[in-house]
Design a protein around this motif. Structure first.
Motif, PDB file in Angstrom:
ATOM      1  N   SER A 209     -38.978 -65.396 -17.656  1.00 58.25           N
ATOM      2  CA  SER A 209     -38.782 -65.179 -16.217  1.00 58.25           C
ATOM      3  C   SER A 209     -40.123 -65.049 -15.499  1.00 58.25           C
ATOM      4  CB  SER A 209     -37.928 -63.936 -15.962  1.00 58.25           C
ATOM      5  OG  SER A 209     -38.648 -62.758 -16.254  1.00 58.25           O
ATOM      6  N   GLN A 210     -41.103 -64.470 -16.168  1.00 58.69           N
ATOM      7  CA  GLN A 210     -42.423 -64.320 -15.573  1.00 58.69           C
ATOM      8  C   GLN A 210     -43.173 -65.652 -15.540  1.00 58.69           C
ATOM      9  OE1 GLN A 210     -43.649 -61.311 -14.204  1.00 58.69           O
ATOM     10  NE2 GLN A 210     -41.471 -60.918 -14.444  1.00 58.69           N
ATOM     11  N   ALA A 211     -42.962 -66.486 -16.552  1.00 58.21           N
ATOM     12  CA  ALA A 211     -43.708 -67.726 -16.667  1.00 58.21           C
ATOM     13  C   ALA A 211     -43.115 -68.855 -15.832  1.00 58.21           C
ATOM     14  CB  ALA A 211     -43.772 -68.154 -18.137  1.00 58.21           C
ATOM     15  N   GLU A 212     -41.808 -69.051 -15.943  1.00 59.73           N
ATOM     16  CA  GLU A 212     -41.229 -70.229 -15.293  1.00 59.73           C
ATOM     17  C   GLU A 212     -39.922 -69.969 -14.579  1.00 59.73           C
ATOM     18  OE1 GLU A 212     -39.126 -72.590 -18.814  1.00 59.73           O
ATOM     19  OE2 GLU A 212     -41.139 -71.905 -19.344  1.00 59.73           O
ATOM     20  N   GLY A 213     -39.349 -68.805 -14.731  1.00 52.80           N
ATOM     21  CA  GLY A 213     -38.067 -68.507 -14.105  1.00 52.80           C
ATOM     22  C   GLY A 213     -36.912 -68.743 -15.062  1.00 52.80           C
TER      23      GLY A 213
ATOM     24  N   ALA B 245     -35.446 -58.601 -29.122  1.00 49.89           N
ATOM     25  CA  ALA B 245     -36.375 -59.736 -29.060  1.00 49.89           C
ATOM     26  C   ALA B 245     -35.934 -60.735 -27.991  1.00 49.89           C
ATOM     27  CB  ALA B 245     -36.470 -60.413 -30.425  1.00 49.89           C
ATOM     28  N   ARG B 246     -34.629 -60.943 -27.861  1.00 49.21           N
ATOM     29  CA  ARG B 246     -34.121 -61.868 -26.848  1.00 49.21           C
ATOM     30  C   ARG B 246     -34.374 -61.321 -25.440  1.00 49.21           C
ATOM     31  NH1 ARG B 246     -33.529 -66.872 -25.133  1.00 49.21           N
ATOM     32  NH2 ARG B 246     -31.653 -67.166 -23.912  1.00 49.21           N
ATOM     33  N   ILE B 247     -34.221 -60.016 -25.243  1.00 45.74           N
ATOM     34  CA  ILE B 247     -34.528 -59.399 -23.943  1.00 45.74           C
ATOM     35  C   ILE B 247     -35.986 -59.673 -23.587  1.00 45.74           C
ATOM     36  CG2 ILE B 247     -34.838 -57.198 -22.724  1.00 45.74           C
ATOM     37  CD1 ILE B 247     -32.421 -56.149 -24.325  1.00 45.74           C
ATOM     38  N   ASN B 248     -36.876 -59.463 -24.549  1.00 48.58           N
ATOM     39  CA  ASN B 248     -38.301 -59.691 -24.317  1.00 48.58           C
ATOM     40  C   ASN B 248     -38.597 -61.159 -24.051  1.00 48.58           C
ATOM     41  OD1 ASN B 248     -39.009 -56.982 -24.575  1.00 48.58           O
ATOM     42  ND2 ASN B 248     -39.157 -57.154 -26.795  1.00 48.58           N
ATOM     43  N   GLU B 249     -37.935 -62.023 -24.794  1.00 44.75           N
ATOM     44  CA  GLU B 249     -38.122 -63.463 -24.615  1.00 44.75           C
ATOM     45  C   GLU B 249     -37.704 -63.884 -23.199  1.00 44.75           C
ATOM     46  OE1 GLU B 249     -35.781 -67.320 -26.288  1.00 44.75           O
ATOM     47  OE2 GLU B 249     -36.373 -65.808 -27.773  1.00 44.75           O
ATOM     48  N   LEU B 250     -36.554 -63.385 -22.749  1.00 45.77           N
ATOM     49  CA  LEU B 250     -36.086 -63.721 -21.402  1.00 45.77           C
ATOM     50  C   LEU B 250     -37.017 -63.153 -20.336  1.00 45.77           C
ATOM     51  CD1 LEU B 250     -32.253 -63.240 -21.879  1.00 45.77           C
ATOM     52  CD2 LEU B 250     -33.459 -65.396 -21.467  1.00 45.77           C
ATOM     53  N   TYR B 251     -37.549 -61.972 -20.581  1.00 45.08           N
ATOM     54  CA  TYR B 251     -38.485 -61.384 -19.622  1.00 45.08           C
ATOM     55  C   TYR B 251     -39.725 -62.262 -19.482  1.00 45.08           C
ATOM     56  CZ  TYR B 251     -42.235 -58.604 -17.732  1.00 45.08           C
ATOM     57  OH  TYR B 251     -43.308 -58.191 -16.977  1.00 45.08           O
ATOM     58  N   HIS B 252     -40.295 -62.649 -20.608  1.00 44.52           N
ATOM     59  CA  HIS B 252     -41.513 -63.459 -20.563  1.00 44.52           C
ATOM     60  C   HIS B 252     -41.251 -64.823 -19.931  1.00 44.52           C
ATOM     61  CE1 HIS B 252     -44.020 -60.572 -22.575  1.00 44.52           C
ATOM     62  NE2 HIS B 252     -43.141 -60.453 -23.550  1.00 44.52           N
TER      63      HIS B 252
ATOM     64  N   ALA C 119     -27.933 -64.109 -16.194  1.00 45.47           N
ATOM     65  CA  ALA C 119     -26.728 -63.331 -16.499  1.00 45.47           C
ATOM     66  C   ALA C 119     -26.824 -62.724 -17.896  1.00 45.47           C
ATOM     67  CB  ALA C 119     -25.495 -64.214 -16.382  1.00 45.47           C
ATOM     68  N   GLU C 120     -27.347 -63.490 -18.847  1.00 47.57           N
ATOM     69  CA  GLU C 120     -27.530 -62.981 -20.208  1.00 47.57           C
ATOM     70  C   GLU C 120     -28.516 -61.818 -20.209  1.00 47.57           C
ATOM     71  OE1 GLU C 120     -28.948 -64.482 -24.655  1.00 47.57           O
ATOM     72  OE2 GLU C 120     -29.319 -65.774 -22.923  1.00 47.57           O
ATOM     73  N   GLN C 121     -29.580 -61.943 -19.434  1.00 51.59           N
ATOM     74  CA  GLN C 121     -30.583 -60.886 -19.357  1.00 51.59           C
ATOM     75  C   GLN C 121     -29.964 -59.604 -18.808  1.00 51.59           C
ATOM     76  OE1 GLN C 121     -33.771 -61.375 -16.472  1.00 51.59           O
ATOM     77  NE2 GLN C 121     -35.248 -60.572 -17.962  1.00 51.59           N
ATOM     78  N   VAL C 122     -29.171 -59.714 -17.762  1.00 47.26           N
ATOM     79  CA  VAL C 122     -28.513 -58.540 -17.177  1.00 47.26           C
ATOM     80  C   VAL C 122     -27.581 -57.898 -18.196  1.00 47.26           C
ATOM     81  CG1 VAL C 122     -26.836 -57.827 -15.433  1.00 47.26           C
ATOM     82  CG2 VAL C 122     -28.718 -59.333 -14.794  1.00 47.26           C
ATOM     83  N   ARG C 123     -26.800 -58.720 -18.901  1.00 45.88           N
ATOM     84  CA  ARG C 123     -25.863 -58.199 -19.893  1.00 45.88           C
ATOM     85  C   ARG C 123     -26.593 -57.511 -21.039  1.00 45.88           C
ATOM     86  NH1 ARG C 123     -24.440 -60.233 -24.467  1.00 45.88           N
ATOM     87  NH2 ARG C 123     -25.210 -62.322 -24.015  1.00 45.88           N
ATOM     88  N   LEU C 124     -27.659 -58.138 -21.537  1.00 48.23           N
ATOM     89  CA  LEU C 124     -28.414 -57.551 -22.646  1.00 48.23           C
ATOM     90  C   LEU C 124     -29.102 -56.252 -22.234  1.00 48.23           C
ATOM     91  CD1 LEU C 124     -29.987 -60.731 -24.262  1.00 48.23           C
ATOM     92  CD2 LEU C 124     -28.242 -59.256 -25.255  1.00 48.23           C
ATOM     93  N   ARG C 125     -29.629 -56.226 -21.029  1.00 44.57           N
ATOM     94  CA  ARG C 125     -30.263 -54.990 -20.553  1.00 44.57           C
ATOM     95  C   ARG C 125     -29.248 -53.866 -20.427  1.00 44.57           C
ATOM     96  NH1 ARG C 125     -34.496 -56.978 -15.843  1.00 44.57           N
ATOM     97  NH2 ARG C 125     -36.148 -57.661 -17.269  1.00 44.57           N
TER      98      ARG C 125
END
Length: 71
Positions: free
Chosen positions: A16-20, A7-14, A27-33
């Motif tokens: 990143s698409q909306a506001e960056g 869920a956190r991966i998805n939250e960070l993705y959304h 870094a958290e997104q890269v680690r979680l992925r």
């Protein structure tokens, strides 16, 4: 992998698409992925190691033992 991490991966993705993302979030997104990909690979390896092949002569060979012979 835990549902909360996915869920956190998805939250960070959304986000990143909306506001960056901030540097920490990126870094958290890269680690979680990376954790997610490692979990998927481990799951796939576990499934492949449990496959058994029925040979034409009726014998059963484990796929993992065939892999060991190839290496």
């Amino acid at each position: 992998m835990e549902e909360s991490r996915i869920a956190r991966i998805n939250e960070l993705y959304h986000k990143s698409q909306a506001e960056g993302l901030t540097e920490e979030e990126a870094a958290e997104q890269v680690r979680l992925r990376a954790e997610y990909v490692a979990a998927v690979r481990a799951n796939m390896r576990g499934q492949l190691n449990n496959i058994k092949i029925l040979e034409k002569d009726g014998s059963v060979t484990e796929l993992s033992s065939k892999q060991k012979k190839l290496n």
